[in-house]
Design an enzyme around this catalytic site. Sequence first.
Site, mmCIF file in Angstrom:
data_model
loop_
_atom_site.group_PDB
_atom_site.id
_atom_site.type_symbol
_atom_site.label_atom_id
_atom_site.label_comp_id
_atom_site.label_asym_id
_atom_site.label_seq_id
_atom_site.Cartn_x
_atom_site.Cartn_y
_atom_site.Cartn_z
ATOM 1 C CB SER A 1 -0.708 -0.182 1.263
ATOM 2 O OG SER A 1 -1.392 1.202 1.963
ATOM 3 C CG PHE B 1 -3.046 5.465 3.225
ATOM 4 C CD1 PHE B 1 -3.118 6.534 2.998
ATOM 5 C CD2 PHE B 1 -3.342 4.522 4.505
ATOM 6 C CE1 PHE B 1 -4.135 7.069 4.231
ATOM 7 C CE2 PHE B 1 -3.436 5.149 5.217
ATOM 8 C CZ PHE B 1 -4.139 6.685 5.806
ATOM 9 C CG ASP C 1 -1.735 7.805 -0.255
ATOM 10 O OD1 ASP C 1 -0.563 7.110 -1.222
ATOM 11 O OD2 ASP C 1 -2.208 6.853 -0.134
ATOM 12 C CG ASP D 1 -1.203 1.223 -4.791
ATOM 13 O OD1 ASP D 1 -1.401 2.213 -5.432
ATOM 14 O OD2 ASP D 1 -1.364 2.079 -2.699
ATOM 15 N NE ARG E 1 -7.258 3.275 -6.496
ATOM 16 C CZ ARG E 1 -6.660 3.864 -4.835
ATOM 17 N NH1 ARG E 1 -5.742 2.589 -4.908
ATOM 18 N NH2 ARG E 1 -7.557 4.760 -4.380
ATOM 19 C CG HIS F 1 -11.017 3.274 -3.872
ATOM 20 N ND1 HIS F 1 -11.139 2.545 -2.721
ATOM 21 C CD2 HIS F 1 -10.020 4.130 -2.922
ATOM 22 C CE1 HIS F 1 -10.914 2.979 -1.742
ATOM 23 N NE2 HIS F 1 -9.761 3.594 -2.131
HETATM 24 C C1 SPV Z 1 -3.891 2.007 0.037
HETATM 25 O O1 SPV Z 1 -3.839 1.657 0.360
HETATM 26 O O2 SPV Z 1 -2.892 2.935 -0.497
HETATM 27 C C2 SPV Z 1 -4.473 2.691 -1.396
HETATM 28 C C3 SPV Z 1 -6.394 2.464 -0.615
HETATM 29 O O3 SPV Z 1 -4.418 2.617 -2.332
HETATM 30 S S1 SPV Z 1 -7.053 3.366 -0.052
HETATM 31 O O4 SPV Z 1 -5.717 4.592 0.888
HETATM 32 O O5 SPV Z 1 -7.961 3.276 -0.121
HETATM 33 O O6 SPV Z 1 -6.491 4.435 -1.668
HETATM 34 MG MG MG Z 2 -3.044 4.261 -2.424
#
Ligand code: SPV
Ligand code: MG
Length: 290
Positions: free
Chosen positions: A42, A44, A54, A81, A155, A186
């Site tokens: 991820s 994030f 992020d 990701d 995505r 999403h």
């Molecule tokens: C991440 O985990 O980095 C994602 C999911 O892309 S979100 O944070 O919900 O966009």
């Molecule tokens: Mg992400």
Amino acid sequence: MSNPGALKAKIAERGLIRAIAAHSPLSALLAEEAGFDAIWASGFELSALYGLADMSLVTMTQHLDMLRAMAGRVSLPIIADIDTGFGNAINVIHAVREYERAGAAAVVIEDKTFPKVTSLVAGGRQDLVRIEEFEGKIEAAVASRTDPGFLVIARTEALIAGLGEEEALARAAAYEAAGADMILIHSKRQTPEEIESFVRAWRGNAPLVLVPTSYPDLDEKRIRALGRIAVVIYGNHGLRAAVTAMRDAFRRIIADGSAESVSKNIASVEDIFGLQDMDAEKASERRFLK
Ligand code: SPV
Ligand code: MG
């Protein structure tokens, strides 16, 4: 592990697979121990690990290094990701080559502009690139992989950007036609209706990927009943659990002026030795240190 086909094989075997976000080899090991099918590398979580938003601030090299370290410690397939692909289609070509070489089983590329803003933040700037531009990025990703088992997941952030279901469906269909193996859709709605409606309306052949962070009541039973969904990603729960646990332990040590009460409620040092493979290291010492 470098076995790009592993993710595809697991999906074929299980129908729906469960991935969880990890931001370090340690969190990836805990995911494996818990029984997850795959790791979500991820953006994030890694950004938060550095104490950063992020927003394309963590570099590809930083993310890739962490993914490589995770791939070295767990045998689960890793879904990378890669945000927007770090730039245009040329950057995507470079990224796909690097991530495949680093041991990822799949990449997820999102149709936002670079630099991006994280999806779930209230009032975030959510600008999408033109459909044609993103088709080029997906085509570039597909053309750059060496193993067809390495999955390219497109995505769309159309629902996140508030552009509605019709735009989301049109983008998903265009990305599938450009060669995407799966579509990640999403949503940041607090309830699953928006996602359920998209899933029911999806006429493409590509399986779907969901990240039910803001609508956690969409459980696996309901996801299975919806059909069409191959991967559910638990997006940031390890990081949030770690923050809660660390915050509590740190505050208690300050409040108590001692680590005595905290020590009874946290993982033992022996537990950590286990995660570090200390027994294997000791065995190597006995064998090789002369
Ligand atoms: C991440 O985990 O980095 C994602 C999911 O892309 S979100 O944070 O919900 O966009
Ligand atoms: Mg992400």
